[in-house]
Design a protein around this motif. Structure first.
Motif, PDB file in Angstrom:
ATOM      1  N   ASP A   1      -3.322 -32.430  27.092  1.00 28.66           N
ATOM      2  CA  ASP A   1      -3.741 -31.477  26.059  1.00 28.66           C
ATOM      3  C   ASP A   1      -2.561 -30.629  25.610  1.00 28.66           C
ATOM      4  OD1 ASP A   1      -6.634 -32.032  26.038  1.00 28.66           O
ATOM      5  OD2 ASP A   1      -6.565 -31.270  28.087  1.00 28.66           O
ATOM      6  N   ILE A   2      -2.355 -30.554  24.302  1.00 25.31           N
ATOM      7  CA  ILE A   2      -1.234 -29.817  23.735  1.00 25.31           C
ATOM      8  C   ILE A   2      -1.708 -29.016  22.528  1.00 25.31           C
ATOM      9  CG2 ILE A   2       0.961 -30.072  22.468  1.00 25.31           C
ATOM     10  CD1 ILE A   2       1.582 -32.478  24.205  1.00 25.31           C
ATOM     11  N   ILE A   3      -1.180 -27.818  22.370  1.00 27.21           N
ATOM     12  CA  ILE A   3      -1.419 -26.987  21.192  1.00 27.21           C
ATOM     13  C   ILE A   3      -0.092 -26.776  20.463  1.00 27.21           C
ATOM     14  CG2 ILE A   3      -2.093 -24.710  20.334  1.00 27.21           C
ATOM     15  CD1 ILE A   3      -4.461 -26.339  21.243  1.00 27.21           C
ATOM     16  N   LEU A   4      -0.101 -26.978  19.155  1.00 26.36           N
ATOM     17  CA  LEU A   4       1.077 -26.758  18.322  1.00 26.36           C
ATOM     18  C   LEU A   4       0.775 -25.623  17.349  1.00 26.36           C
ATOM     19  CD1 LEU A   4       1.864 -30.490  17.364  1.00 26.36           C
ATOM     20  CD2 LEU A   4       2.703 -29.213  19.343  1.00 26.36           C
ATOM     21  N   ALA A   5       1.589 -24.571  17.365  1.00 25.32           N
ATOM     22  CA  ALA A   5       1.448 -23.460  16.426  1.00 25.32           C
ATOM     23  C   ALA A   5       2.478 -23.641  15.313  1.00 25.32           C
ATOM     24  CB  ALA A   5       1.657 -22.125  17.132  1.00 25.32           C
ATOM     25  N   VAL A   6       2.006 -23.692  14.076  1.00 26.05           N
ATOM     26  CA  VAL A   6       2.881 -23.962  12.937  1.00 26.05           C
ATOM     27  C   VAL A   6       2.748 -22.844  11.905  1.00 26.05           C
ATOM     28  CG1 VAL A   6       2.732 -26.453  13.292  1.00 26.05           C
ATOM     29  CG2 VAL A   6       1.142 -25.345  11.718  1.00 26.05           C
ATOM     30  N   ASP A   7       3.793 -22.683  11.071  1.00 27.41           N
ATOM     31  CA  ASP A   7       3.755 -21.600  10.093  1.00 27.41           C
ATOM     32  C   ASP A   7       2.839 -21.908   8.919  1.00 27.41           C
ATOM     33  OD1 ASP A   7       5.306 -23.576   8.948  1.00 27.41           O
ATOM     34  OD2 ASP A   7       6.843 -22.206   8.172  1.00 27.41           O
ATOM     35  N   ASP A   8       2.699 -23.190   8.556  1.00 27.54           N
ATOM     36  CA  ASP A   8       1.899 -23.586   7.400  1.00 27.54           C
ATOM     37  C   ASP A   8       1.142 -24.871   7.730  1.00 27.54           C
ATOM     38  OD1 ASP A   8       0.800 -24.288   4.985  1.00 27.54           O
ATOM     39  OD2 ASP A   8       2.686 -24.339   3.875  1.00 27.54           O
ATOM     40  N   PRO A   9      -0.111 -24.757   8.200  1.00 21.48           N
ATOM     41  CA  PRO A   9      -0.862 -25.959   8.592  1.00 21.48           C
ATOM     42  C   PRO A   9      -1.010 -26.979   7.468  1.00 21.48           C
ATOM     43  CG  PRO A   9      -1.935 -24.009   9.460  1.00 21.48           C
ATOM     44  CD  PRO A   9      -0.850 -23.527   8.540  1.00 21.48           C
ATOM     45  N   TYR A  10      -1.190 -26.521   6.235  1.00 19.18           N
ATOM     46  CA  TYR A  10      -1.354 -27.458   5.122  1.00 19.18           C
ATOM     47  C   TYR A  10      -0.122 -28.346   4.981  1.00 19.18           C
ATOM     48  CZ  TYR A  10      -1.546 -29.282   0.374  1.00 19.18           C
ATOM     49  OH  TYR A  10      -1.522 -30.114  -0.714  1.00 19.18           O
ATOM     50  N   SER A  11       1.065 -27.760   4.946  1.00 18.53           N
ATOM     51  CA  SER A  11       2.298 -28.542   4.812  1.00 18.53           C
ATOM     52  C   SER A  11       2.512 -29.441   6.019  1.00 18.53           C
ATOM     53  CB  SER A  11       3.503 -27.603   4.632  1.00 18.53           C
ATOM     54  OG  SER A  11       3.378 -26.842   3.460  1.00 18.53           O
ATOM     55  N   TRP A  12       2.184 -28.930   7.194  1.00 21.73           N
ATOM     56  CA  TRP A  12       2.383 -29.723   8.404  1.00 21.73           C
ATOM     57  C   TRP A  12       1.472 -30.949   8.388  1.00 21.73           C
ATOM     58  CZ3 TRP A  12       0.258 -31.944  12.634  1.00 21.73           C
ATOM     59  CH2 TRP A  12       1.114 -32.279  13.685  1.00 21.73           C
ATOM     60  N   HIS A  13       0.201 -30.766   8.075  1.00 24.02           N
ATOM     61  CA  HIS A  13      -0.734 -31.891   8.022  1.00 24.02           C
ATOM     62  C   HIS A  13      -0.342 -32.880   6.925  1.00 24.02           C
ATOM     63  CE1 HIS A  13      -3.656 -30.760  11.025  1.00 24.02           C
ATOM     64  NE2 HIS A  13      -3.806 -29.549  10.491  1.00 24.02           N
ATOM     65  N   LYS A  14       0.146 -32.382   5.811  1.00 22.57           N
ATOM     66  CA  LYS A  14       0.564 -33.265   4.723  1.00 22.57           C
ATOM     67  C   LYS A  14       1.666 -34.203   5.187  1.00 22.57           C
ATOM     68  CE  LYS A  14       2.043 -33.160  -0.119  1.00 22.57           C
ATOM     69  NZ  LYS A  14       2.386 -32.270  -1.270  1.00 22.57           N
ATOM     70  N   HIS A  15       2.622 -33.659   5.926  1.00 23.37           N
ATOM     71  CA  HIS A  15       3.711 -34.472   6.475  1.00 23.37           C
ATOM     72  C   HIS A  15       3.191 -35.428   7.550  1.00 23.37           C
ATOM     73  CE1 HIS A  15       8.086 -34.483   8.256  1.00 23.37           C
ATOM     74  NE2 HIS A  15       7.670 -35.682   7.899  1.00 23.37           N
ATOM     75  N   ASN A  16       2.341 -34.911   8.428  1.00 29.25           N
ATOM     76  CA  ASN A  16       1.835 -35.738   9.525  1.00 29.25           C
ATOM     77  C   ASN A  16       0.937 -36.866   9.019  1.00 29.25           C
ATOM     78  OD1 ASN A  16       1.915 -36.044  12.415  1.00 29.25           O
ATOM     79  ND2 ASN A  16      -0.205 -35.362  12.506  1.00 29.25           N
ATOM     80  N   LEU A  17       0.183 -36.618   7.956  1.00 29.60           N
ATOM     81  CA  LEU A  17      -0.639 -37.670   7.341  1.00 29.60           C
ATOM     82  C   LEU A  17       0.210 -38.802   6.789  1.00 29.60           C
ATOM     83  CD1 LEU A  17      -3.373 -35.581   5.503  1.00 29.60           C
ATOM     84  CD2 LEU A  17      -3.843 -37.573   6.954  1.00 29.60           C
ATOM     85  N   GLN A  18       1.398 -38.480   6.336  1.00 32.09           N
ATOM     86  CA  GLN A  18       2.296 -39.494   5.805  1.00 32.09           C
ATOM     87  C   GLN A  18       2.944 -40.318   6.908  1.00 32.09           C
ATOM     88  OE1 GLN A  18       5.003 -37.069   3.535  1.00 32.09           O
ATOM     89  NE2 GLN A  18       3.637 -36.926   1.749  1.00 32.09           N
TER      90      GLN A  18
END
Length: 416
Positions: A90-107
């Protein structure tokens, strides 16, 4: 009697410290099986237990690191809580902008997302992110992680005899949260979701940035900001731990004995560990291990982590005369109104109620105050836990949600 401002001294003393030990960033060793073949420089193997921060860092570094500000691991796949082999990490990642992070991760890793998320895209994922406790989880994700072979075991013996990197496969569950939302939960107990998780020992993960020449300039520009957010999280976590101890002491008010009373430290830790499960629908329906709290505290080796995590809180409370403590127990007057008034100020404002404090001349009011605090904590936990469980159907997908639910029931109701 202590002055009314003395309670602030505890919090301020935390904020003047770099409390790295608060979120244990330990280098837990791992035993890597030796399986080398001459024509396969990258070997693939199932590691029996994830206990090394290098592995956690390597896992995190396989995700987009732009905007990643903090990460920690938790659970039996990171901190051994029972004799069986490690399960999902189990891991938690804290990011500054979830939208941008998910957009990159989806790609880069679309297979981590459910069909709903892949069709809806980053906007749908971001909308889902903001529901419930504002976390977005990906369970049952297999990742291949390259581990340097210069790792050593507990006894100092090299884990491998080859100069080639070793690739291990891990099954993980990772959650994404906005750094701002994480800090708000730690300081305000808005959901008591991650704040409750961080009442318990966790392993902070070193953030390894990519070091190619093309990224060196970007890394140097982001480094200071990441460090600043980490310090901000550490300060918020200190406030979270102080509130956890204060709430747990208040929950023990209204005891039958008068004057100074003794409370085993292990019992206080159990109370702290149980705060985030108050009102949790998973506990009520048997979708969670009924012995989970006990395992989190009483498994051999875990108490040392709890002691290390809360040592500063206890030290400051002792110096202010709130309690006395030795290695196995603490002593204080649980029904002392002046003490209860000071402890209530350590809680988030939403819980600062005179009804919880009670009245000095009415011991029953103290008992009712402790019960009221218990109810209020459940009222915070229940909605967030329920909504997170429901939205998992969309974020994880039907098959993974069913698999995850069955795994939880296997630890819960089916285990009784």
């Amino acid at each position: 009697m202590m002055s009314s401002s003395s309670v602030l001294m505890i919090t301020r003393s935390y904020w003047r410290r770099r409390a790295v030990h608060t979120i244990p960033s330990r280098s837990f060793s791992s035993t890597i099986q030796k399986q080398h073949t001459a024509n396969n420089p990258k070997q693939r193997q199932k590691s029996p237990l994830l206990t090394n921060n290098n592995e956690l860092s390597a896992i995190v570094n396989s995700f987009p690191t732009t905007g990643l500000e903090y990460a920690f691991g938790y659970g039996s796949g990171v901190l051994k809580q029972q004799s069986s082999s490690a399960g999902m990490v189990d891991i938690i990642l804290a990011v500054d902008d979830p939208y941008s992070w998910h957009k990159h991760n989806l790609q880069t890793q679309p297979h981590h997302y459910s069909g709903f998320a892949r069709v809806g895209g980053a906007r749908f994922v971001h909308w889902m992110q903001n529901l419930g406790a504002r976390l977005y989880f990906h369970p049952f994700v297999d990742v291949d992680v390259d581990i340097d072979n210069n790792m050593t075991s507990n006894d100092g013996i090299d884990a491998t005899n080859t100069t080639h990197p070793t690739t291990i496969q891990r099954e993980i569950k990772y959650g994404i949260v906005s750094t701002d939302d994480l800090i708000e939960d730690l300081t305000c107990w808005k959901y008591l979701y991650l704040a409750g998780r961080m009442h318990k020992p966790t392993a902070e993960i070193d953030l390894i940035k990519a070091t190619t020449l093309s990224e060196q300039e970007e890394r140097s520009m982001q480094e200071q900001e990441v460090v600043n957010r980490r310090d901000e999280i550490a300060e918020a976590q200190q406030q979270n731990l102080l509130a956890a101890v204060s709430a747990s002491i208040l929950l023990h008010g209204g005891q039958d004995t008068a004057g100074m009373s003794s409370l085993p430290i292990i019992q206080l830790y159990n109370t702290i560990a149980g705060i985030s499960y108050a009102g949790d629908i998973r506990m009520q329906t048997g979708a969670e291990d009924p012995n989970k709290v006990k395992k989190l505290v009483e498994t051999p080796g875990m108490q040392a982590l709890w002691d290390d995590m809360y040592s500063t809180v206890f030290s400051d409370m002792q110096s202010l005369g709130i309690l006395t403590k030795d290695e196995v127990k603490m002593e204080l007057d649980f029904d002392d109104i002046a003490m209860r008034k000071q402890l209530i100020q350590n809680l988030p404002k939403r819980l600062q109620s005179d009804e919880i404090v009670g009245v000095a001349t009415d011991k029953d009011s103290i008992h009712r105050g402790s019960d009221l605090l218990r109810v209020e904590l459940a009222n915070i936990v229940a909605p967030a836990a329920k909504s997170q469980s429901i939205k998992g159907f969309f974020s994880a997908g039907i098959s993974k949600s069913f698999k995850y639910a069955m795994a939880k029931f296997a630890k819960g109701r089916l285990k009784k």
